[in-house]
Write an enzyme that holds these catalytic residues in place. Structure first.
Site, short mmCIF file in Angstrom:
data_model
loop_
_atom_site.label_atom_id
_atom_site.label_comp_id
_atom_site.label_asym_id
_atom_site.label_seq_id
_atom_site.Cartn_x
_atom_site.Cartn_y
_atom_site.Cartn_z
N GLY A 26 0.82 -1.55 -0.04
CA GLY A 26 0.67 0.25 -0.29
C GLY A 26 1.19 1.13 -0.46
CB CYS B 183 5.12 -4.21 -0.83
SG CYS B 183 5.60 -2.45 -1.30
CE1 TYR B 184 2.63 1.06 5.52
CE2 TYR B 184 0.56 0.13 5.71
CZ TYR B 184 1.61 1.00 5.93
OH TYR B 184 1.29 1.65 7.24
CG HIS C 26 4.66 -6.59 -4.59
ND1 HIS C 26 3.52 -6.04 -4.68
CD2 HIS C 26 5.39 -5.47 -5.15
CE1 HIS C 26 3.92 -4.95 -3.83
NE2 HIS C 26 4.67 -4.17 -3.80
CD GLU D 98 1.76 -9.17 -4.69
OE1 GLU D 98 2.22 -9.88 -4.36
OE2 GLU D 98 1.01 -7.88 -4.40
CG ASP E 250 -20.56 -10.13 -15.09
OD1 ASP E 250 -19.62 -10.75 -15.08
OD2 ASP E 250 -20.13 -8.71 -14.64
CE LYS F 135 -16.38 -10.16 -16.65
NZ LYS F 135 -17.57 -9.03 -16.62
#
Ligand code: XMP
Length: 519
Positions: A59, A86-87, A175, A177, A233, A375
């Site tokens: 963040g 990270c943060y 990171h 991710e 959706d 999604k």
């Protein structure tokens, strides 16, 4: 604090990173349910029994300032494994007695290379010949918190991976991710299965029966109304609800006249004939055209369409008695985005009109069966429900439709030209096996005419713009790299078949700095 779902979960505390959603996706991709909450919401958790692990996201905040984004310290006393990214790492260090410094000269943005210092369950089989990771930080931990040890460093930051083995608290500066981190998935795998010891229990298909049961229980014998746009959706939501309550579901499709050639009516037929939905088609194209006459400001167009849509939907829904619920295809990212982690709203770039964002003032209870899902999970569910591939794998299409792809004022003639152009473009993508490689593609008409020559005559006609992008979630995008052959072919085909167009251009900007749509 109410969780989205009463099952074992990895809790992700969101400190406002652009990529927090990716953390949740990576965890779910490994077969474990994850939920994202804000630091504020942590204070309201009264039952930790379903939480099997906690991940603190990155963040923009900094613990080097007096005021910083924080979490109650008692999360460290729950005997639940914690991973800070990270943060998240910096916050762990700050709260548990370490030291953090702003490292302007040694900040790391982009690629960095890890050097292993100690073994750890977190990095089991993580290191291979390429230990490159993705960094994005200015602050760095410079003194270990109490009872922590170093697991890995980089050239610029000594404390890149740290852990307190006994308490199962881990921190990493990079990171895992993002796809730029090599082998990042392994870090999540190790955290989930070796450290949190969770079981693989999450699969969207296993959720189907639970969702149907929950809809039945909530709706009972009441009626549900649903605005069906033909997008993935709302289509999946309608099929799911239909499975649960059959004839008590009433679907309304509003034809704005701003849809792609044939697509809306074809979708209507599929829902009516194949899925036997109780469905009503409203042709409102003349009304939309009338209200949009002479309007060229994009925001005004969006507002007019949004309002008119609500008005028509309200009018139609009043024709059905005893409707208690309004069904919407709200997805998990919509829920996350509407709860900003820092309390600050991200700046509005365009006012989105969604069939999903319907009438708040109408006296309905909301039924949002897809609100736990991303999604791609909804697509899996749609497939399981037997939804046609033509709808399931359809590119996203904006609520205001072609209105925001006809730059400047909208006329019947321009809609027709655009529908034809778009139809040729999309069909060529399908024929050339490109459609599924592209996240979104469309044609637009620019508000200028240019001179051309066809045969021996001068022409003065519209320019069409083609856009095709690759993306993961529409937040960022790259333009698609067509072969020259394809570009030649498509330009030729459009010019030869669509009267009114004498020039074709291809948009070669990414997002950012551009957006995907033009208006
Ligand atoms: P932008 O243009 O902001 O679009 O890069 C990102 C994605 O959102 C879609 N989009 C919309 N979808 N209502 C929608 O339902 C809207 O008003 C709207 N505007 C943009 C866009 O097509 C892309 O997929």
């Amino acid at each position: 604090m109410q969780f989205q779902n009463r099952q074992d979960k990895i809790l992700i505390i969101d400190f406002g990173s652009q990529v927090t959603k990716l953390i949740a996706r990576r965890v779910r991709d490994l077969g474990v349910y994850s939920e994202i909450i804000t630091p504020e919401e942590v204070k309201k958790i009264n039952d930790y029994s379903l939480i099997k692990g906690i991940i603190l996201s990155g963040g923009p905040s900094t613990v080097t300032k007096k005021k910083f984004q924080n979490v109650p310290k008692n999360i460290f006393k729950k005997k639940i494994p914690i991973l800070g990214i990270c943060y998240g790492l910096q916050l762990i260090a700050k709260l548990l007695g370490g030291k953090i410094k702003s490292a302007k000269k040694k900040r790391e943005f982009g690629r960095a290379f890890l050097i292993k210092k100690n073994n750890s369950l977190l990095i089991k089989n993580f290191f291979n010949s390429n230990s490159s990771v993705w960094m994005s930080h200015e602050d760095a931990v410079v003194k270990l918190p109490r009872k922590f040890k170093i697991i890995a460093s980089t050239k610029n930051s000594k404390l890149t991976i740290i852990e307190n083995t006994k308490e199962k608290i881990y921190g990493i500066q990079f990171h895992p991710e993002v796809t730029h981190t090599n082998n990042g998935k392994k870090i999540f795998k190790n955290f989930l299965f070796l450290i949190c010891k969770v079981k693989k229990k999450w699969s969207i298909n296993l959720q189907k029966n639970r969702l149907i049961k929950e809809i039945k229980k909530k709706v009972k014998k009441e009626k549900v109304i649903c605005a069906l746009s033909g997008g993935v959706d709302s289509s999946v939501a309608a099929l799911l609800i239909n499975k649960a309550i059959k004839k008590n579901l009433i679907c309304i499709m509003v034809d704005t006249g701003l849809m792609r050639k044939n697509e809306f009516r074809d979708t209507f037929k599929i829902f009516k004939k194949k899925y036997k939905l109780n469905i009503k088609l409203i042709n409102a194209s003349n009304l939309f055209l009338k209200k949009l006459k002479g309007i060229s400001n994009p925001e005004k167009k969006r507002k007019i369409i949004g309002k008119l849509f609500i008005k028509i939907f309200e009018r139609e829904s009043k024709k059905f008695k005893n409707v208690k619920f309004l069904a919407q295809g709200t997805l998990y990212p919509d829920i996350i985005e509407s709860r900003s982690s820092s309390g600050s709203k991200t700046s509005k770039i365009k006012s989105h009109h969604n069939v999903g964002g319907l009438p708040k003032k109408m006296k309905f209870n909301l039924l949002e069966p897809l609100k736990e899902f991303f999604k791609d999970e909804v697509r899996v569910l749609g497939k399981n429900l037997g939804l046609n591939e033509s709808i399931l794998l359809r590119h996203p299409f904006p609520g205001p439709g072609l209105a925001i792809r006809i730059l400047g004022n909208i006329t019947k003639e321009k809609i027709k030209i655009l529908q034809e152009t778009d139809y040729i473009f999309i069909n060529e993508l399908i024929k050339n096996n490109l459609y599924r490689k592209i996240w979104q593609a469309y044609a637009a008409i620019l508000p200028i005419k240019t001179v051309g020559v066809m045969g021996d005559s001068r022409t003065y006609e519209y320019t069409c713009l083609l856009r095709a992008v690759t993306s993961e979630d529409g937040m960022t995008a790259d333009y698609f790299n067509f072969s020259k052959d394809f570009i030649d072919k498509i330009s030729n085909k459009i010019i030869n078949n669509v009267k009114g167009i004498n020039r074709v251009v291809y948009d070669i900007t990414s997002k950012p700095p551009s957006t995907i749509e033009l208006e």
